[in-house]
Design a protein around this motif. Structure first.
Motif, PDB file in Angstrom:
ATOM      1  N   VAL A  87       0.894  -1.339   0.070  1.00  0.00           N
ATOM      2  CA  VAL A  87      -0.088  -0.129  -0.049  1.00  0.00           C
ATOM      3  C   VAL A  87       0.708   1.342  -0.041  1.00  0.00           C
ATOM      4  O   VAL A  87       2.190   0.997   0.411  1.00  0.00           O
ATOM      5  CB  VAL A  87      -0.859  -0.063   1.253  1.00  0.00           C
ATOM      6  N   PRO A  88       0.297   2.423  -0.552  1.00  0.00           N
ATOM      7  CA  PRO A  88       1.192   3.419  -0.289  1.00  0.00           C
ATOM      8  C   PRO A  88       1.580   4.003   0.971  1.00  0.00           C
ATOM      9  O   PRO A  88       0.846   3.719   2.072  1.00  0.00           O
ATOM     10  CB  PRO A  88       0.188   4.715  -0.940  1.00  0.00           C
ATOM     11  N   GLY A  89       2.700   4.463   1.126  1.00  0.00           N
ATOM     12  CA  GLY A  89       3.259   5.015   2.490  1.00  0.00           C
ATOM     13  C   GLY A  89       3.167   6.448   2.371  1.00  0.00           C
ATOM     14  O   GLY A  89       3.059   7.231   1.515  1.00  0.00           O
ATOM     15  N   SER A 154      -1.784  12.863   3.540  1.00  0.00           N
ATOM     16  CA  SER A 154      -1.563  13.187   2.086  1.00  0.00           C
ATOM     17  C   SER A 154      -0.701  14.199   1.984  1.00  0.00           C
ATOM     18  O   SER A 154      -0.526  14.496   0.561  1.00  0.00           O
ATOM     19  CB  SER A 154      -3.099  13.297   1.420  1.00  0.00           C
ATOM     20  N   LEU A 155      -0.171  14.959   2.683  1.00  0.00           N
ATOM     21  CA  LEU A 155       0.741  15.898   2.198  1.00  0.00           C
ATOM     22  C   LEU A 155       1.900  15.325   1.460  1.00  0.00           C
ATOM     23  O   LEU A 155       2.522  16.043   0.543  1.00  0.00           O
ATOM     24  CB  LEU A 155       1.407  16.679   3.719  1.00  0.00           C
ATOM     25  N   SER A 156       2.432  14.181   1.754  1.00  0.00           N
ATOM     26  CA  SER A 156       3.698  13.720   0.971  1.00  0.00           C
ATOM     27  C   SER A 156       3.685  12.200   1.027  1.00  0.00           C
ATOM     28  O   SER A 156       3.585  11.726   2.421  1.00  0.00           O
ATOM     29  CB  SER A 156       4.866  13.951   1.569  1.00  0.00           C
ATOM     30  N   ILE A 157       3.279  11.476  -0.118  1.00  0.00           N
ATOM     31  CA  ILE A 157       3.214  10.073  -0.080  1.00  0.00           C
ATOM     32  C   ILE A 157       4.204   9.308  -0.980  1.00  0.00           C
ATOM     33  O   ILE A 157       4.942   9.946  -1.761  1.00  0.00           O
ATOM     34  CB  ILE A 157       1.846   9.504  -0.656  1.00  0.00           C
ATOM     35  N   THR A 158       4.406   8.077  -0.733  1.00  0.00           N
ATOM     36  CA  THR A 158       5.240   7.269  -1.478  1.00  0.00           C
ATOM     37  C   THR A 158       5.152   7.035  -3.008  1.00  0.00           C
ATOM     38  O   THR A 158       6.080   6.767  -3.966  1.00  0.00           O
ATOM     39  CB  THR A 158       5.942   6.042  -0.951  1.00  0.00           C
ATOM     40  N   GLY A 159       3.785   6.852  -3.517  1.00  0.00           N
ATOM     41  CA  GLY A 159       3.360   6.424  -4.463  1.00  0.00           C
ATOM     42  C   GLY A 159       2.469   5.489  -4.608  1.00  0.00           C
ATOM     43  O   GLY A 159       1.706   5.410  -3.647  1.00  0.00           O
ATOM     44  N   SER A 160       2.292   4.405  -5.509  1.00  0.00           N
ATOM     45  CA  SER A 160       1.304   3.547  -5.333  1.00  0.00           C
ATOM     46  C   SER A 160       1.500   2.351  -4.447  1.00  0.00           C
ATOM     47  O   SER A 160       0.571   1.777  -4.072  1.00  0.00           O
ATOM     48  CB  SER A 160       1.084   3.098  -6.926  1.00  0.00           C
ATOM     49  N   GLU A 161       2.888   2.275  -4.060  1.00  0.00           N
ATOM     50  CA  GLU A 161       2.963   1.126  -2.966  1.00  0.00           C
ATOM     51  C   GLU A 161       4.285   2.156  -2.016  1.00  0.00           C
ATOM     52  O   GLU A 161       4.829   2.882  -2.602  1.00  0.00           O
ATOM     53  CB  GLU A 161       3.733   0.010  -3.571  1.00  0.00           C
ATOM     54  N   ASN A 162       4.618   1.244  -1.002  1.00  0.00           N
ATOM     55  CA  ASN A 162       5.829   1.779  -0.185  1.00  0.00           C
ATOM     56  C   ASN A 162       7.069   1.392  -0.790  1.00  0.00           C
ATOM     57  O   ASN A 162       7.186   0.828  -1.981  1.00  0.00           O
ATOM     58  CB  ASN A 162       5.496   1.113   1.287  1.00  0.00           C
ATOM     59  N   ALA A 323      10.465   1.821   3.892  1.00  0.00           N
ATOM     60  CA  ALA A 323      11.268   3.032   4.069  1.00  0.00           C
ATOM     61  C   ALA A 323      10.196   3.981   5.341  1.00  0.00           C
ATOM     62  O   ALA A 323      10.816   4.563   6.097  1.00  0.00           O
ATOM     63  CB  ALA A 323      11.387   3.752   2.643  1.00  0.00           C
ATOM     64  N   THR A 324       9.099   3.987   5.219  1.00  0.00           N
ATOM     65  CA  THR A 324       8.350   4.727   5.836  1.00  0.00           C
ATOM     66  C   THR A 324       8.432   4.289   7.326  1.00  0.00           C
ATOM     67  O   THR A 324       8.158   5.223   8.087  1.00  0.00           O
ATOM     68  CB  THR A 324       6.880   4.826   5.413  1.00  0.00           C
ATOM     69  N   ALA A 325       8.476   3.109   7.619  1.00  0.00           N
ATOM     70  CA  ALA A 325       8.697   2.505   8.869  1.00  0.00           C
ATOM     71  C   ALA A 325       9.893   2.811   9.644  1.00  0.00           C
ATOM     72  O   ALA A 325      10.059   3.078  10.632  1.00  0.00           O
ATOM     73  CB  ALA A 325       8.758   0.907   8.932  1.00  0.00           C
ATOM     74  N   TRP A 326      11.075   2.740   8.963  1.00  0.00           N
ATOM     75  CA  TRP A 326      12.332   3.196   9.533  1.00  0.00           C
ATOM     76  C   TRP A 326      12.131   4.610   9.898  1.00  0.00           C
ATOM     77  O   TRP A 326      12.841   5.163  10.878  1.00  0.00           O
ATOM     78  CB  TRP A 326      13.461   2.906   8.457  1.00  0.00           C
ATOM     79  N   LEU A 327      11.503   5.428   8.919  1.00  0.00           N
ATOM     80  CA  LEU A 327      11.491   6.796   9.156  1.00  0.00           C
ATOM     81  C   LEU A 327      10.677   7.130  10.569  1.00  0.00           C
ATOM     82  O   LEU A 327      11.049   7.925  11.162  1.00  0.00           O
ATOM     83  CB  LEU A 327      10.689   7.611   7.727  1.00  0.00           C
TER      84      LEU A 327
END
Length: 353
Positions: A87-89, A154-162, A323-327
Motif C-alpha cells: 500500500v502507499p506509504g 496526504s501531504l507527502s506519499i510514496t506513490g502507489s506502494e511503499n 522506508a516509511t517504517a524506518w522513518l
C-alpha cells in the motif's frame, strides 16, 4: 498437519485468528519476561546511557530482521507481499505521526504494546491508557479524527506502494540479513556490557521471533487461502481498534488482529502469574493520570497516522525494510528523547517496564 489441511478443517477466518493467537502468545510471554519497551530504551538514551533497555531493544530488532530476511532468502516469505509494502506509504504521516507517538509513549510511560503487556499483569494505569489508545486509534481510522489523519498523511506519499529501503539504495541480495547480523553483534556487545543474563537474551529475542512467526504464518496462509489474506504481523494500532470493534459489533469476523491481542494478554498474564509478578497497580496521582491519558491520545492518533506503533513500525515494518517504517521509527526516537528532556527529566525509566 499442514496449513492447507488446517484451513480445510476449520476454515480460513478461524485459521487466521488462530495464527494471530499463536503469534500473540509468543510475543506476550517474551515481552513480559524481557521487559521489552521502546519508551524505556529512548529514555535511557536521552540520559546518555546505552544500558540494558537499549540492549534489549536491539536484541529484539536484530532477531526480527535476521529471521525475516533469512526466511526470504530461503523462499519461506516474500516481503513484497507484506501489507505494509503493498500500500502507499506516507512520508508526512511517518514524520508527524512518529513524533506524536514518541512524545505520547513517554507521557504514558509505555508504548502501546508495552501498555497491553502491563495491563495483563495487573497495571490498571495501563488498562486505562490502553483503552484510550484503542478508542483514539479507532476514531482516527474510521471516526471523526479520520479526515485529519487523511489530510496530514496526504501531504507527502510514496506513490502507489511503499518503498523498499534496500532496493532504493541499490543494495545486493542478502544485505538485509547482513545488516540484521550487524545489529545482533551490537546487541550482544551491549548485553554483555550491561551484564544481561541469558534468560533476558532469550526472551528479548523471542519478541523479535514473534514478529517473524507472524510474517511467515500469514504469508503461508495467503498462498493457499481462497479469499485474499493480508500478509501482516505484530502491531498494536490497527489490531487494538479492530479487537475493540470485534467485541462491540456482532457482524465482525475473525481475523489475525482479533487473535493477536488476546494472545498477548493470555501470554503476559500467565507468565506474570507463574513468575509471581502479577500485582494490582494504579496511578500515582491525578497529574500522572492526566498526563498518561493525553499521551495515550497522542499515541492513538500518531500510530494511525504513522502507519503503525512502536512495534508495528519499529520492529515489524523495519524487518521488511519499509522506508516509511524506518522513518517513523527514527521520528519516534526523536519525539521520545525531546519529550524526556523537556518534561520527564526526573522519571525513572524502569517505572513502566
Amino acid at each position: 498437519m499442514d496449513i492447507l489441511t488446517l484451513v480445510e478443517g476449520i476454515g480460513e477466518s478461524p485459521t487466521t485468528a488462530l495464527f494471530g493467537l499463536l503469534t500473540g502468545l509468543i510475543f506476550g510471554v517474551s515481552a513480559q519476561r524481557s521487559q521489552f519497551c521502546l519508551r524505556a530504551a529512548t529514555v535511557e538514551f536521552a540520559r546518555g546511557r546505552l544500558g540494558p533497555k537499549v540492549a534489549v531493544w536491539f536484541l529484539t530488532l536484530s532477531t526480527a530482521i535476521v529471521w525475516v530476511q533469512g526466511a526470504q532468502l530461503m523462499g519461506l516469505f516474500r516481503e513484497a507481499d507484506a501489507r505494509v509494502m503493498a500500500v502507499p506509504g506516507s512520508w508526512s504521516g511517518a514524520i508527524i505521526g512518529g513524533l506524536m507517538f514518541g512524545a505520547g509513549m513517554v507521557m504514558s510511560r509505555g508504548c502501546s504494546g508495552r501498555l497491553l503487556v502491563l495491563a495483563s499483569t495487573g497495571n490498571l494505569r495501563s488498562v486505562v491508557s490502553g483503552l484510550i489508545f484503542a478508542v483514539t486509534a479507532q476514531m482516527s481510522l474510521h471516526g471523526i479524527l479520520s479526515p485529519y489523519r487523511d489530510r496530514l498523511a496526504s501531504l507527502s506519499i510514496t506513490g502507489s506502494e511503499n518503498v523498499n529501503l534496500l532496493n532504493a539504495l541499490h543494495l545486493p541480495s542478502g544485505s538485509g540479513l547482513a545488516l540484521g547480523l550487524a545489529f545482533a553483534a551490537l546487541a550482544l556487545f551491549l548485553a554483555v556490557k550491561n551484564q544481561i543474563g541469558p534468560k533476558t537474551w532469550i526472551f528479548a529475542s523471542g519478541v523479535g521471533f514473534a514478529v517473524a512467526v507472524g510474517w511467515y504464518l500469514t504469508w503461508q496462509l495467503a498462498q493457499v487461502a481462497f479469499d485474499p489474506v493480508p500478509v501482516s504481523s505484530v502491531t498494536f494500532s490497527g489490531p487494538s481498534a479492530n479487537t475493540l470493534m470485534f467485541f462491540l459489533d456482532r457482524n465482525a469476523v475473525l481475523e489475525f488482529d482479533v487473535g493477536l491481542v488476546p494472545g498477548v494478554v493470555i501470554g503476559a498474564f500467565a507468565t506474570s502469574m507463574i513468575a509471581g509478578e502479577f500485582r494490582w497497580q494504579s496511578f500515582d496521582s491525578v497529574p500522572v493520570m492526566r498526563r498518561s491519558m493525553i499521551g495515550a491520545v497522542l499515541m492513538g492518533f500518531g500510530a494511525m497516522l504513522a502507519g503503525g506503533c512502536a512495534i508495528g513500525n519499529g520492529v515489524t515494518g523495519s524487518s521488511v525494510f519499509a522506508a516509511t517504517a524506518w522513518l517513523a521509527l527514527f521520528c519516534m526516537w526523536i519525539g521520545a528523547i525531546a519529550t524526556t528532556l523537556l518534561i520527564d527529566k526526573q522519571a525513572d525509566p524502569a517505572l513502566a517496564c
